[in-house]
Motif scaffolding. Structure first.
Motif, PDB file in Angstrom:
ATOM      1  N   TYR A 276       0.829  -1.199   0.000  1.00  0.00           N
ATOM      2  CA  TYR A 276       0.000   0.000   0.000  1.00  0.00           C
ATOM      3  C   TYR A 276       0.870   1.258   0.000  1.00  0.00           C
ATOM      4  O   TYR A 276       0.602   2.214  -0.752  1.00  0.00           O
ATOM      5  N   CYS A 277       1.905   1.281   0.833  1.00  0.00           N
ATOM      6  CA  CYS A 277       2.778   2.456   0.911  1.00  0.00           C
ATOM      7  C   CYS A 277       3.498   2.711  -0.401  1.00  0.00           C
ATOM      8  O   CYS A 277       3.671   3.871  -0.809  1.00  0.00           O
TER       9      CYS A 277
ATOM     10  N   ARG B  86       2.416   1.961  -3.374  1.00  0.00           N
ATOM     11  CA  ARG B  86       1.466   2.480  -4.356  1.00  0.00           C
ATOM     12  C   ARG B  86       1.013   3.890  -4.000  1.00  0.00           C
ATOM     13  O   ARG B  86       0.738   4.699  -4.892  1.00  0.00           O
ATOM     14  N   ARG B  87       0.934   4.197  -2.701  1.00  0.00           N
ATOM     15  CA  ARG B  87       0.386   5.488  -2.276  1.00  0.00           C
ATOM     16  C   ARG B  87       1.443   6.576  -2.191  1.00  0.00           C
ATOM     17  O   ARG B  87       1.217   7.720  -2.592  1.00  0.00           O
TER      18      ARG B  87
END
Length: 547
Positions: A482-483, A485-486
């Motif tokens: 997630y990190c 991609r974000r």
């Protein structure tokens, strides 16, 4: 459109936060020939594809020989200044010497060095004039655009049908450019990358020698078997505590001093175009070198083949870690106290720079320009991240390590904050690009700690705790995904929204932008092509005060 024949590499590069700057780099094999100059090729290519946003360009010149001559002239100039300073002091103290003979040899030496310096400077001027020829053009150029958005479009879009013909990269800031890279040929760059890989592997293997020595010192029984004559000495409690507690970490610390300079040198020959990229590459090498040789090589004692077998055996990796890691807690706690505290305190007192300044003081003048030091990221960042790995890994296996790490982190915060404010001057703006390295290191530490926890609970036959801990590595890896991609895209490229917003702000002040455009051709000029100003003829002791 006039282009070099069969161009195999290009790199268009930008300066990130400064403005719309990009660098274009291309190369070809030795048997290729040039139909026209690189400058004409760049201008015609980008003027045709980006007629509304293309501004100008600067072609990189081959200046390796000029840089060598400039370093020689700089050393000669310093030597002449030192001799003149000493000659002036001696004439003042001795009244011109004994019968006029005292200073004659020194004056002759000054004249000799002065003539030699003039010859070198004349050679530099000739080389600089030759550098303007087409034959001295390197297959690289800085390409300037009128807007950030236009530069970003040129960078992200593939310039030509052949993806190897024009290769683009964001250009570093002017002070961050690593100029020697552009003068290297394609074959030298390709061979150097292979050499770096081989040297890193050999260096990692050879470093197992001090690690094996450290392992022997932490195991007294093994040490008595190897050296039976030390049995009587090792029976003394004080000697035993020194040998097993502090001597191993001291030997390891002295050996690790060689790692950052070696990795920095290897990264400098890999083909990076900026000092920041070189330090980032060196930081990654030092981090994984430290994790492998200090953590795993210490935990899994034995040969490198045995270590690889243990780590690659995925079915038993958790149980192997659960057995081996807690056994080395008695080594890593003194390691934090000796290596961590000593390094932080030596950073405050600057012992090595102080000794170096004492040695150089007799050979320098007070009027010499002082150059403020900069922080060696590839030396300090991996060290702090490794102590973070030890803290996350051992906080539940050996809680006694936590106070030592807290003292280290508090000292590091206070001391490095002072160094950043009052001592160091940054050579370049990192733009937060070291944060992904820190993030990856923390994720690796968390996954390693969770695997050790699963193995420890399984060895103690605590099946509910082991079952509940098993999903934690999966959740950690999902969080890492997630990190990435974000947040990771923020560190790799600017958004179109921010670029357009900054471009509109610049349009409100056209006079400042015109001045900025005019300065681009100067700030991205190779320093080796600037005229030299320290000629012996213009720095004479008898020169008039007013010209």
């Amino acid at each position: 459109m006039c282009l070099p024949y069969q161009m195999s590499t290009v790199a268009l590069t930008g300066c990130g936060s400064i403005f719309l700057l990009y660098i274009w780099y291309l190369d070809s094999l030795a048997f290729n020939f040039i139909i026209c100059s690189i400058s004409e090729s760049v201008d015609s290519f980008f003027r045709e594809l980006y007629p509304s946003t293309y501004l100008s360009h600067v072609v990189i010149r081959r200046t390796n020989k000029i840089q060598t001559l400039l370093s020689k002239s700089k050393n000669l100039y310093k030597r002449i200044r030192q001799l003149r300073s000493n000659s002036t002091q001696q004439n003042y103290n001795h009244g011109g010497g004994i019968l006029g003979l005292f200073g004659s040899k020194k004056d002759d030496l000054i004249d000799h060095y002065g003539k030699k310096l003039e010859d070198i400077e004349q050679n530099v001027r000739l080389r600089q004039a030759e550098a303007s020829l087409i034959a001295e053009e390197a297959r690289a150029a800085f390409v300037f655009f009128k807007s950030r958005y236009g530069a970003a479009s040129a960078f992200h879009l593939q310039p030509s049908i052949n993806p190897t013909q024009w290769i683009t990269e964001p250009a570093p800031a002017p002070k961050d450019v690593y100029w020697p890279f552009f003068s290297e040929s394609f074959m030298k760059q390709w061979v150097s990358k292979l050499v770096v890989i081989v040297v890193c592997i050999l260096f990692t293997i050879s470093f197992l020698i001090p690690v094996v020595l450290v392992q022997g010192l932490t195991n007294l029984k093994q040490l008595e078997i190897l050296f039976p004559f030390l049995a009587s000495i090792l029976s003394i409690k004080f000697v035993t505590q020194i040998i097993t507690g502090y001597l191993p970490s001291l030997i390891l610390q002295m050996s690790l001093k060689l790692v950052p300079p070696v990795m920095g040198f290897l990264s400098s020959i890999q083909g990076y175009i900026s000092h920041s990229d070189i330090e980032m590459s060196a930081s990654k090498k030092v981090i994984w070198f430290t994790v492998w040789n200090v953590f795993f090589a210490t935990v899994f004692s034995g040969s490198i083949l045995h270590q690889l077998y243990v780590i690659l055996d995925l079915r038993e990796i958790t149980s192997n870690l659960a057995v081996a890691v807690p056994a080395q807690a008695s080594f890593f706690i003194p390691y934090v106290a000796t290596t961590g505290w000593t390094n932080v305190l030596s950073e405050l007192f600057q012992i090595l720079p102080f000794i170096s300044s004492l040695i150089k003081r007799p050979f320098t003048k007070q009027e010499d320009e002082f150059e403020a030091p900069s922080l060696a990221y590839h030396r300090d960042v991996p060290r702090i991240l490794f102590f973070g790995l030890l803290g996350i890994t051992y906080f539940f296996l050996a809680p006694l390590i936590i106070p030592f790490l807290l003292v280290y982190l508090c000292l590091a915060y206070i001391i490095y904050r002072n160094q950043f404010i009052n001592v160091y001057t940054p050579k370049y703006e990192t733009a937060g690009r070291f944060w992904p390295i820190v993030h990856d290191s923390m994720i690796f530490s968390l996954v390693l700690m969770q695997l050790i926890a699963v193995g420890s609970f399984a060895l103690k036959k605590l099946s509910p705790a082991s079952t509940w801990t098993l999903p934690l590595p999966v959740f950690t890896l999902l969080f890492n995904y997630y990190c990435r991609r974000r947040f990771l895209p923020i560190f790799t490229a600017y958004s179109a929204e921010s670029l357009v917003k900054k471009d509109r702000e610049d349009e409100k002040d056209p006079a400042a932008m015109n001045e900025f455009y005019n300065q681009l051709l100067i700030v991205y000029k190779d320093p080796a092509l600037f005229p030299i100003h320290h000629s012996s003829s213009t720095d004479s002791l008898v020169s008039p005060l007013l010209s």
